[in-house]
Design a protein around this motif. Structure first.
Motif, PDB file in Angstrom:
ATOM      1  N   UNK A 113     114.146  22.720  -4.063  1.00 51.46           N
ATOM      2  CA  UNK A 113     115.378  23.292  -4.599  1.00 51.46           C
ATOM      3  C   UNK A 113     116.613  23.086  -3.737  1.00 51.46           C
ATOM      4  N   UNK A 114     116.486  23.340  -2.447  1.00 51.88           N
ATOM      5  CA  UNK A 114     117.695  23.298  -1.613  1.00 51.88           C
ATOM      6  C   UNK A 114     117.411  22.683  -0.240  1.00 51.88           C
ATOM      7  N   UNK A 115     117.068  21.402  -0.237  1.00 55.44           N
ATOM      8  CA  UNK A 115     116.815  20.772   1.058  1.00 55.44           C
ATOM      9  C   UNK A 115     118.113  20.441   1.775  1.00 55.44           C
ATOM     10  N   UNK A 116     118.029  20.316   3.056  1.00 54.22           N
ATOM     11  CA  UNK A 116     119.134  19.813   3.861  1.00 54.22           C
ATOM     12  C   UNK A 116     118.918  18.296   3.947  1.00 54.22           C
ATOM     13  N   UNK A 117     119.642  17.567   3.112  1.00 51.91           N
ATOM     14  CA  UNK A 117     119.419  16.120   3.028  1.00 51.91           C
ATOM     15  C   UNK A 117     119.709  15.414   4.345  1.00 51.91           C
ATOM     16  N   UNK A 118     120.691  15.886   5.068  1.00 55.79           N
ATOM     17  CA  UNK A 118     120.985  15.303   6.375  1.00 55.79           C
ATOM     18  C   UNK A 118     119.828  15.480   7.339  1.00 55.79           C
ATOM     19  N   UNK A 119     119.259  16.683   7.368  1.00 54.32           N
ATOM     20  CA  UNK A 119     118.124  16.947   8.251  1.00 54.32           C
ATOM     21  C   UNK A 119     116.893  16.162   7.795  1.00 54.32           C
ATOM     22  N   UNK A 120     116.675  16.094   6.486  1.00 51.34           N
ATOM     23  CA  UNK A 120     115.531  15.325   5.973  1.00 51.34           C
ATOM     24  C   UNK A 120     115.667  13.858   6.367  1.00 51.34           C
ATOM     25  N   UNK A 121     116.867  13.323   6.250  1.00 55.68           N
ATOM     26  CA  UNK A 121     117.114  11.935   6.657  1.00 55.68           C
ATOM     27  C   UNK A 121     116.874  11.756   8.150  1.00 55.68           C
ATOM     28  N   UNK A 122     117.325  12.726   8.937  1.00 54.93           N
ATOM     29  CA  UNK A 122     117.112  12.658  10.387  1.00 54.93           C
ATOM     30  C   UNK A 122     115.627  12.688  10.728  1.00 54.93           C
ATOM     31  N   UNK A 123     114.864  13.505  10.018  1.00 53.37           N
ATOM     32  CA  UNK A 123     113.423  13.587  10.255  1.00 53.37           C
ATOM     33  C   UNK A 123     112.755  12.252   9.924  1.00 53.37           C
ATOM     34  N   UNK A 124     113.151  11.658   8.811  1.00 57.16           N
ATOM     35  CA  UNK A 124     112.581  10.375   8.407  1.00 57.16           C
ATOM     36  C   UNK A 124     112.970   9.290   9.402  1.00 57.16           C
ATOM     37  N   UNK A 125     114.231   9.250   9.791  1.00 57.52           N
ATOM     38  CA  UNK A 125     114.680   8.241  10.751  1.00 57.52           C
ATOM     39  C   UNK A 125     114.010   8.397  12.109  1.00 57.52           C
ATOM     40  N   UNK A 126     113.729   9.628  12.505  1.00 50.80           N
ATOM     41  CA  UNK A 126     113.009   9.860  13.761  1.00 50.80           C
ATOM     42  C   UNK A 126     111.627   9.225  13.699  1.00 50.80           C
ATOM     43  N   UNK A 127     110.957   9.413  12.592  1.00 50.80           N
ATOM     44  CA  UNK A 127     109.618   8.836  12.435  1.00 50.80           C
ATOM     45  C   UNK A 127     109.687   7.318  12.409  1.00 50.80           C
ATOM     46  N   UNK A 128     110.648   6.762  11.688  1.00 50.00           N
ATOM     47  CA  UNK A 128     110.796   5.313  11.628  1.00 50.00           C
ATOM     48  C   UNK A 128     111.078   4.751  13.020  1.00 50.00           C
ATOM     49  N   UNK A 129     111.952   5.402  13.770  1.00 52.47           N
ATOM     50  CA  UNK A 129     112.261   4.942  15.118  1.00 52.47           C
ATOM     51  C   UNK A 129     111.032   4.999  16.019  1.00 52.47           C
ATOM     52  N   UNK A 130     110.292   6.089  15.932  1.00 52.12           N
ATOM     53  CA  UNK A 130     109.080   6.225  16.744  1.00 52.12           C
ATOM     54  C   UNK A 130     108.059   5.158  16.370  1.00 52.12           C
ATOM     55  N   UNK A 131     107.925   4.879  15.084  1.00 58.01           N
ATOM     56  CA  UNK A 131     106.986   3.848  14.640  1.00 58.01           C
ATOM     57  C   UNK A 131     107.410   2.484  15.155  1.00 58.01           C
ATOM     58  N   UNK A 132     108.700   2.233  15.116  1.00 63.37           N
ATOM     59  CA  UNK A 132     109.217   0.967  15.619  1.00 63.37           C
ATOM     60  C   UNK A 132     108.901   0.812  17.107  1.00 63.37           C
TER      61      UNK A 132
END
Length: 144
Positions: A113-132
């Motif tokens: 219902x009410x996600x923080x899209x900026x925080x969700x993007x940051x969480x995803x980018x953190x994982x992508x960076x760590x995977x890289x």
């Protein structure tokens, strides 16, 4: 792959609303399942098995938050992910691909219902960076 970065998500989850964690987790899992599907279609069963193992570990670390959102869907996805690792073998392609489709459909059923899209993007980018970073560790080639 995911296990080494999951603590970052848990820390963020403590200060982030449930919808944000559910959004980031379902997006990461959905993309990863696309890769598993491609690996199976290309006959790369060992790569697919490794990814499903990592998906199960990642999902397990998020399971408490996901259960708060929808316990029934979470438990069904969790079981399918755990079983998928052992089901990947020659001759089982249809079963595994069907289970991937089922999981992806179930991921869409979470009510967000009410996600923080900026925080969700940051969480995803953190994982992508760590995977890289892990993919390039020691000069070894690893798909991330």
């Amino acid at each position: 792959m995911f296990a080494s970065i999951a603590p970052n998500i848990e820390v963020l989850a403590e200060t982030t609303n449930m919808d944000t964690v559910v959004l980031s987790t379902t997006e990461i899992l959905s993309v990863s399942l696309d890769v598993v599907e491609d690996e199976i279609k290309n006959g790369n069963f060992e790569e697919a098995k490794q990814l499903t193992k990592e998906n199960s570990e990642f999902f397990s670390l998020q399971v408490l938050t996901l259960r708060e959102s929808n316990s029934e869907i979470t438990d069904e996805i969790h079981i399918l992910l755990l079983d998928m690792h052992n089901e990947i073998e020659v001759g089982n392609e249809s079963l595994v691909l069907d289970n991937i489709a089922t999981i992806k459909n179930m991921l869409k059923q979470y009510e967000i219902n009410s996600p923080d899209y900026g925080m969700a993007s940051a969480m995803i980018l953190t994982i992508v960076d760590e995977q890289y970073q892990l993919a390039n560790k020691n000069g070894e080639e690893y798909r991330y």
